[in-house]
Design a protein around this motif. Structure first.
Motif, short mmCIF file in Angstrom:
data_model
loop_
_atom_site.label_atom_id
_atom_site.label_comp_id
_atom_site.label_asym_id
_atom_site.label_seq_id
_atom_site.Cartn_x
_atom_site.Cartn_y
_atom_site.Cartn_z
N HIS A 106 0.88 -1.18 0.00
CA HIS A 106 0.00 0.00 0.00
C HIS A 106 0.91 1.22 0.00
CE1 HIS A 106 -2.70 -3.00 1.79
NE2 HIS A 106 -3.72 -2.17 1.66
N SER A 151 0.81 5.61 -0.07
CA SER A 151 0.15 6.91 -0.13
C SER A 151 1.21 7.93 -0.47
CB SER A 151 -0.39 7.28 1.26
OG SER A 151 -1.77 7.28 1.29
N SER A 202 -1.29 -1.08 -4.36
CA SER A 202 -2.39 -0.11 -4.44
C SER A 202 -1.86 1.24 -3.99
CB SER A 202 -3.56 -0.54 -3.56
OG SER A 202 -4.56 0.46 -3.57
N SER A 222 -2.45 5.56 -3.48
CA SER A 222 -3.36 6.68 -3.33
C SER A 222 -2.51 7.93 -3.39
CB SER A 222 -4.09 6.57 -1.99
OG SER A 222 -4.98 7.64 -1.83
N TRP A 231 3.38 0.64 3.11
CA TRP A 231 3.22 -0.59 3.90
C TRP A 231 3.58 -1.77 3.00
CZ3 TRP A 231 -0.26 3.39 4.47
CH2 TRP A 231 -0.71 3.72 5.75
N PHE A 291 0.09 -5.04 9.63
CA PHE A 291 0.12 -5.44 8.22
C PHE A 291 1.53 -5.38 7.67
CE2 PHE A 291 -3.91 -2.83 8.66
CZ PHE A 291 -4.64 -3.89 9.16
N VAL A 334 -7.86 -2.00 8.15
CA VAL A 334 -7.89 -0.60 7.75
C VAL A 334 -6.47 -0.03 7.72
CG1 VAL A 334 -8.75 1.71 8.29
CG2 VAL A 334 -10.15 -0.32 8.82
N HIS A 335 -6.07 0.49 6.56
CA HIS A 335 -4.85 1.26 6.43
C HIS A 335 -5.26 2.71 6.29
CE1 HIS A 335 -3.43 -2.69 5.04
NE2 HIS A 335 -2.18 -2.27 5.09
N VAL A 336 -4.62 3.62 7.00
CA VAL A 336 -4.96 5.03 6.85
C VAL A 336 -3.69 5.91 6.89
CG1 VAL A 336 -5.52 5.19 9.32
CG2 VAL A 336 -6.35 6.95 7.77
N ASN A 346 -6.34 9.29 3.56
CA ASN A 346 -6.47 8.22 2.55
C ASN A 346 -6.74 6.92 3.29
OD1 ASN A 346 -3.51 9.29 0.62
ND2 ASN A 346 -5.55 10.18 0.69
N TRP A 389 -7.85 2.72 3.21
CA TRP A 389 -8.16 1.44 2.57
C TRP A 389 -8.88 0.57 3.59
CZ3 TRP A 389 -3.49 3.83 1.63
CH2 TRP A 389 -2.98 3.84 0.33
N GLU A 405 -10.63 -3.29 4.16
CA GLU A 405 -11.00 -4.64 3.71
C GLU A 405 -12.15 -5.12 4.60
OE1 GLU A 405 -7.64 -7.32 2.77
OE2 GLU A 405 -6.34 -5.57 3.05
N GLN A 449 -13.03 3.98 -4.64
CA GLN A 449 -12.61 3.11 -5.74
C GLN A 449 -12.24 1.72 -5.21
OE1 GLN A 449 -8.85 4.20 -7.55
NE2 GLN A 449 -8.14 5.25 -5.71
N THR A 507 -9.78 -1.51 -5.08
CA THR A 507 -8.35 -1.79 -5.20
C THR A 507 -8.15 -3.29 -4.97
OG1 THR A 507 -7.61 -1.71 -2.89
CG2 THR A 507 -7.98 0.41 -4.01
N PRO A 508 -6.92 -3.78 -5.20
CA PRO A 508 -6.67 -5.18 -4.88
C PRO A 508 -6.91 -5.48 -3.40
CG PRO A 508 -4.82 -4.22 -6.10
CD PRO A 508 -5.75 -3.12 -5.79
N PHE A 509 -6.92 -4.45 -2.58
CA PHE A 509 -7.07 -4.65 -1.13
C PHE A 509 -8.35 -4.02 -0.63
CE2 PHE A 509 -2.37 -3.69 -1.76
CZ PHE A 509 -2.08 -4.99 -2.14
N GLN A 569 -10.99 1.77 -1.39
CA GLN A 569 -10.11 2.90 -1.07
C GLN A 569 -10.91 4.18 -1.22
OE1 GLN A 569 -7.95 5.54 -2.82
NE2 GLN A 569 -7.46 5.93 -0.68
N ASN A 607 -11.08 8.70 0.29
CA ASN A 607 -10.48 9.79 1.06
C ASN A 607 -11.55 10.45 1.91
OD1 ASN A 607 -8.03 9.42 -0.44
ND2 ASN A 607 -9.12 10.37 -2.16
#
Lengths: 344, 344, 344, 344
Positions: free
Chosen positions: A171, A173, A230, A232, A247, A312, B170-172, B245, B247, B249, B308, B310-312, B315, B317
């Motif tokens: 991932h 950003s 992925s 962003s 990540w 992750f 969650v990735h942020v 941003n 993501w 899952e 959108q 994504t593979p994960f 995603q 904002n």
């Protein structure tokens, strides 16, 4: 003896950086500058709205700009650096290659074409031999080599350094500088006291170019890396230097300490513009920062830092100077690789 | 009849926003302002270096600031809003609660304490009843309610809206404004033409507070949500408005269209400061942007966009005004919830 | 053989620039670094929040910082560069001079004292001999030399270049960079998307220091220049580089062309840090600009441009790098002048 | 009943502000929007790159944009607000006037024409009757009124307030926001961490428009004020709000206190968009500041401060919101004056 070179699209932001880097370069002699038809016939000083932070070299300022067509560029030039807008590059770069010129291009067209090597010399110099395939297929005397997009170049070297652990999921950003969009790409009203969470087509470039760069070339065909990426992408109010939060999940266990060690140990090359080390890893958690660290290794190194474990996998930040390592310097470096490998 | 309220830490950045929001508020009457000992005895106009973009309300400017101690605040005040620095809040907030005051606090101390409700009214108003447990355990007449950190508030409502799909990972990545660090928190030399990929303790707040907010309260105990969250935090040169941003899952399949629909449909509350809708979803891919969208819903709404696949997973904002919805407005809203639920 | 030097106030913004300039300097060897008591005993790397855009030189990073007192600095040091806060400088600089050290100071205290030379070497090197008067009067073995304020240094060289036309009235508006206020001098919340039309005591410095610098020293006394100066000072969101709008009324007629010629022809010195030329005059009407032109002459030159006739005499703009030519570089240059003139 | 109005050049920066101000205006109904031929036929939402900080009003977003020609605008429209680029305005505004429309224009063309009133209602409402002369001379049924340039509007009201002391010499340095150049007028690469000491034709506007505005109209002819004005203009990285440093020499002695009193007492008008007071004078020496004070009086007031004595008379700073009071709001106010005076 220095190789005579030309710059296609010499008046733009990347074109100016190319001139700044090529002018003092001992192996290359700037012998041609091209731009749009409206600039043709002017001196470079008249044609370019120069905004790099060193003056226009005097002899360059007095050179006459020509149109961007094979017939306008002297025959005895061996190498052309291209920073043309993508749509124009797509049209004229093949024409130059057909006319026998070797083109090291920063233009985004054709980067993903099967027979076009996309190269960061320290990462995948062996992909350069795709040029044999390219010449076979296209019947060119010349050749076309691409460097990746600026935001791709920023994170791929750090991935290459830990690739042996088995890259699975990435991932990323990005916090990208305004110079990446060219001089008039981002208006001040758009970006002062603001950020824009969208850069057209940018995410796709990080996702696909990274897999091509880290793929394997068996002498005939190039297979892309199987990791999933992925991205962003965000534009922020900085002049130069793309910062990225990454990540990575790897097949084998990878601690922050091992990752830092792998990045620090990752070899650079003996090319003139390759920095030593390639990746500068900071211990301070708040680095790298664009304004402080974009000129590490004269703008050709990758800066990394903030390595930490997360649920992750590994998380870290990386940074590169987007118009030097990420564009003009990347093209120059590919020119050096072409020279070293006998393509000129 | 309006409730008499006080502001603890009234001279700071969040304190000023609290005054800006409370002064015209029909349900609350500002009756006490506290600050550090060095400010005690001064008029508010003298004590505060006012930097909010509307003038100091006249009657407020003439109020006398007191020290931040229970004995200095009138007894007939029912509710205190606290924007104290965390270490000071940790010391004096319990003293105020013990002295019988109800405290709605933005200070980061004790947010993760088991018997302290951490509340965003539109998301987990039912957690407020943890106050019964708190009073039982601590023997307080008063009560302590917290709102989350500004960067937590920005993304949690969007997660709440899609929680029914089963939040897993969650990735942020955050792009945070300088006002989040207080007036003197970020020097101009640190941030002009720059970004800082590190904010002390911030990542942990997003990761832990989000799980508490989305947890279940069974009347006796609070269990945290089991999703895994990893945050990477950045400071950028914007005045107000945190952009993130994200993501996500999810257990069940979730398309961008369904997620947008769920966000748009997510209910707001009937409280005075709750916006309608709570989440404003943009169709334009380059929105939300801090300078353009931080005042959506008078700074109390969450803006989202760029959804959108994504593979994960998903995603997108999101954005919130960090000193209104993310701090002062969050505390005021919790005050309104306390009033509506009979705690005052 | 290199002179052993020390830096008083080595951890601040100007102190860091001093180290950046002195470390590669062939005539000076950094042998002592002082800072506040709280930093004493730490390595420089620990003590300084380094924010200059090149890394801390390694050997400097490992030096131990001492308190700023004569007893703490080795005896065999000949020259001290001082970038102390004004109030501290006023206290300790005389103590160092009394203890026999020669001090080249950027600190604003005592600049206007009758027996303290205020020097820009290319402008008034002859004022240095005021040191004889100073030593007589104060009984010092050491000596105290000052360089002017950053905003004064920016416009005085351009005035010196046209002084032969008879300076009468000078209006000057400044657009000053944030680094002039030190690292924490201007918070980001104060200055992003903003400008501040006030800098405490700054206007007075331009008005009085300029008249002292352009005054006459007859070997015994210094008479100030009789021109009248009025300054209006503004802080703007730039990192480095003070830009100034100047109007000058002269006794004799002065055309823009003659003024440009006089500025271009104004002699520099043969000192190591003196640039050639001293004043770089641009023909482009939109120059000089801070980000583009602050490093002209390695940050030691003055940039000027936009010369035009107005109803009130000549109007033009000038620019200098405020922490190099305007502060650290100015002190280093005074150190070179002291060395050349046998004061060390 | 509301007057039906149109906006010429509705998609630009000032055009958007016009819509933001006109849409809620009780006296005006937006009934036509024009733009360049390439926008004609699109909805306003499609045609405009909306960047004002409030959403496009819904009904406006759905209106169809027409080309900027008399035949394309409905006949029953009484008043047109024009924010056309100067060269286009010079061409089409007279055509609209000839076709019978009354035009309140912010476009810089024709401002200095002898029979075109240049009006700031609170300053020189009586100049409006130049329209009689204009109609006589040009044989128009319509009429053309201009408001001055944004940087002119900022300082002229403060001069008007002290005009009774006898204005003689005025020096003015401007620090202008990027929005004054339109959306794409200043690229981010030009202005981040920078300032530009030049704005094409701007100085001349301050110098000549100010003298026309403060001139006398005797019913037949307009004589310009005889003061001498010299301006030096700078662009800085602020979004909105022009800040100006002003020196004024007057015939009669004028103390800062008297000037402040005169500014505070200067009368506003009873028009809907006129603020009360017209000039807001700050006591704090560091005000006004663009980000803090540009919205004083809803962006229609002038802010002033820092009044002090200098060797060259009075010095002070002033500020106005350049796209509200300085452009769109100025045109709307002239529309209100036209309505009140029976020209519609």
């Amino acid at each position: 003896m220095a190789v005579r070179v030309g710059v296609l699209g010499a008046t733009g932001a990347v074109g100016q950086r190319l001139i700044q880097l090529l002018e003092p370069h001992p192996d290359f002699d700037i012998a041609a500058l091209t731009a749009s038809d409206s600039s043709a016939g002017k001196t470079y000083r008249q044609a370019a709205k120069w905004r790099v932070d060193s003056p226009i070299p005097n002899d360059i300022g007095e050179m006459t700009v020509t149109a961007t067509e094979p017939g306008e560029v002297p025959d005895d030039i061996d190498l052309l650096f291209s920073s043309l807008p993508s749509s124009i590059g797509a049209e004229v770069e093949p024409a130059f290659c057909e006319a026998g010129y070797v083109v090291s291009s920063n233009s985004s067209n054709s980067r993903m074409a099967e027979d076009v090597p996309l190269v960061i010399p320290e990462i995948n110099a062996d992909h350069l031999d795709l040029l044999e395939v390219q010449r076979d297929e296209r019947g060119w005397d010349g050749a076309l080599v691409k460097n990746p997009n600026c935001s791709t170049i920023t994170f791929v070297p750090t991935l290459a350094a830990i690739a042996e652990y088995g890259l699975e999921k990435v991932h990323v950003s990005t916090l990208q500088a305004v110079s990446g969009a060219g001089y008039d790409g981002v208006s001040s009203m758009e970006i002062i006291d603001n950020a824009i969470p969208y850069i057209g087509s940018e995410e796709d470039k990080l996702e696909t170019e990274s897999r091509k760069l880290l793929g394997e070339f068996d002498g005939a065909e190039l297979s892309h890396n199987e990791m999933a990426v992925s991205a962003s992408c965000n534009r922020i109010p900085t002049i130069d230097g793309h910062l990225e939060n990454v990540w990575v999940e790897t097949e084998d266990e990878l601690t922050p300490a091992d990752a830092a060690e792998a990045m620090r140990a990752f070899p650079s090359l003996d090319l003139r513009s390759s920095p030593e080390p390639l990746i500068h890893v900071f211990d301070e958690p708040d680095r790298p920062q664009p304004r402080m660290d974009r000129t590490v290794g004269d703008g050709m190194a990758i800066a990394a830092g903030g390595l930490q474990e997360t649920p992750f996998g590994l998380q870290y930040n990386c940074l590169a100077h987007n118009t030097i390592r990420g564009a003009a310097g990347a093209s120059v470096l590919n020119g050096e690789l072409l020279l070293e490998n006998g393509y000129l």
